[in-house]
Scaffold this active site. Structure first.
Site, short mmCIF file in Angstrom:
data_model
loop_
_atom_site.label_atom_id
_atom_site.label_comp_id
_atom_site.label_asym_id
_atom_site.label_seq_id
_atom_site.Cartn_x
_atom_site.Cartn_y
_atom_site.Cartn_z
N HIS A 125 0.79 -1.31 0.06
CA HIS A 125 0.07 0.04 -0.05
C HIS A 125 0.78 1.27 -0.02
O HIS A 125 2.06 1.19 0.46
CB HIS A 125 -0.65 0.10 1.46
CG HIS A 125 -1.79 -1.03 1.59
ND1 HIS A 125 -3.15 -1.05 1.12
CD2 HIS A 125 -1.59 -2.30 2.17
CE1 HIS A 125 -3.70 -2.11 1.50
NE2 HIS A 125 -2.62 -2.89 2.16
N TYR A 137 -1.89 -1.58 9.21
CA TYR A 137 -1.00 -2.28 8.37
C TYR A 137 0.13 -3.10 9.45
O TYR A 137 0.01 -2.64 10.55
CB TYR A 137 0.00 -1.22 7.69
CG TYR A 137 -0.96 -0.51 6.75
CD1 TYR A 137 -1.36 -0.93 5.60
CD2 TYR A 137 -1.08 1.13 7.08
CE1 TYR A 137 -2.22 0.05 4.79
CE2 TYR A 137 -1.81 1.77 6.11
CZ TYR A 137 -2.28 1.28 5.02
OH TYR A 137 -3.18 1.96 4.08
N HIS A 190 -2.33 -3.17 -3.47
CA HIS A 190 -3.65 -3.13 -3.02
C HIS A 190 -4.61 -2.78 -4.38
O HIS A 190 -5.65 -3.59 -4.38
CB HIS A 190 -3.97 -1.81 -2.15
CG HIS A 190 -5.25 -1.81 -1.50
ND1 HIS A 190 -5.75 -0.63 -0.82
CD2 HIS A 190 -6.18 -2.71 -1.25
CE1 HIS A 190 -6.75 -0.94 -0.27
NE2 HIS A 190 -7.20 -2.33 -0.48
N LYS A 239 -8.88 2.02 -6.81
CA LYS A 239 -7.84 2.75 -6.40
C LYS A 239 -6.65 2.82 -7.07
O LYS A 239 -6.37 1.58 -7.47
CB LYS A 239 -7.93 2.91 -4.79
CG LYS A 239 -7.44 1.68 -4.37
CD LYS A 239 -7.22 1.69 -2.77
CE LYS A 239 -8.62 1.93 -1.84
NZ LYS A 239 -8.54 2.26 -0.56
N CYS A 252 -3.82 2.94 -5.15
CA CYS A 252 -2.70 2.50 -4.27
C CYS A 252 -2.04 1.09 -4.62
O CYS A 252 -2.90 0.26 -4.98
CB CYS A 252 -3.38 2.37 -2.96
SG CYS A 252 -2.50 1.56 -1.63
#
Length: 148
Positions: free
Chosen positions: A12, A41, A117, A137, A139
Site C-alpha cells: 500500500h 498495516y 492493493h 484506487k 494504491c
C-alpha cells in the site's frame, strides 16, 4: 510465533503527498477515525527507508477488505505528488527497504503472492486480470508485479 496462515503480501501507499511527513502515529490516528482498533498495516516504510513495525504479523490486519485474514499489509509513506495526484513517490531508500522487507517476509512465509492493493480490485470483465479501468484506487501507485 505466528499461527496465522499467510498467503498474500499486500503493498500500500499512505496516499499522502510526497512533500509532507506522515508518521506511523498519524496513520494510527487516521485508522482510528475510520473505526479501526489501531493501525491496519503490519509495517510502515518512511521516506528515509526506516521500517516501522505496526500491527504484529500474528494479528489479522485491517488493510485490504476481504483479504486481511491471510495477508500481511505493508504501507509506504507517500503515493501522491505535490499536487495530490497519484504517483510513485518512493525514495531510493524506500525502494531498498521494501525489497528487503518483502524478501525477508517471503523467506518466513514461502509461497506468498505479492500484490498491490489496487490489484485486489474486482475483475469486472472476467479476463483474469485487473485492468487499469477496473481499479477501485491507484494504491500503491506503481506496478508491484513488475518489481516482485
Amino acid at each position: 510465533m505466528n499461527d496465522r496462515e499467510i498467503n498474500l503480501i499486500v503493498i500500500h501507499c499512505s496516499a499522502t503527498r510526497a512533500d509532507r511527513d506522515v508518521t506511523a502515529q498519524d496513520i494510527d490516528a487516521f485508522h482510528r477515525v475510520r473505526g479501526f482498533s489501531s493501525w491496519g498495516y503490519h509495517f510502515y516504510i518512511r521516506k528515509s527507508g526506516m521500517v516501522e513495525p505496526m500491527r504484529p504479523v500474528s494479528e489479522v490486519g485491517a488493510h485490504a477488505r476481504g483479504f486481511n485474514a491471510k495477508s500481511i499489509g505493508i504501507c509506504y509513506e507517500g503515493g501522491l505528488d505535490e499536487n495530490g495526484q497519484p504517483q510513485d513517490t518512493r525514495t531510493s531508500a524506500q525502494k531498498a527497504a521494501l525489497q528487503k522487507l518483502v524478501r525477508d517476509l517471503l523467506a518466513q512465509h514461502p509461497g506468498c503472492k505479492v500484490v498491490g492493493h489496487r490489484d485486489l480490485s474486482p475483475d469486472l470483465n472476467g479476463n483474469g486480470a485487473v485492468d487499469k479501468w477496473e481499479r477501485t484506487k491507484e494504491c500503491p501507485c506503481f506496478e508491484v508485479k513488475e518489481e516482485f
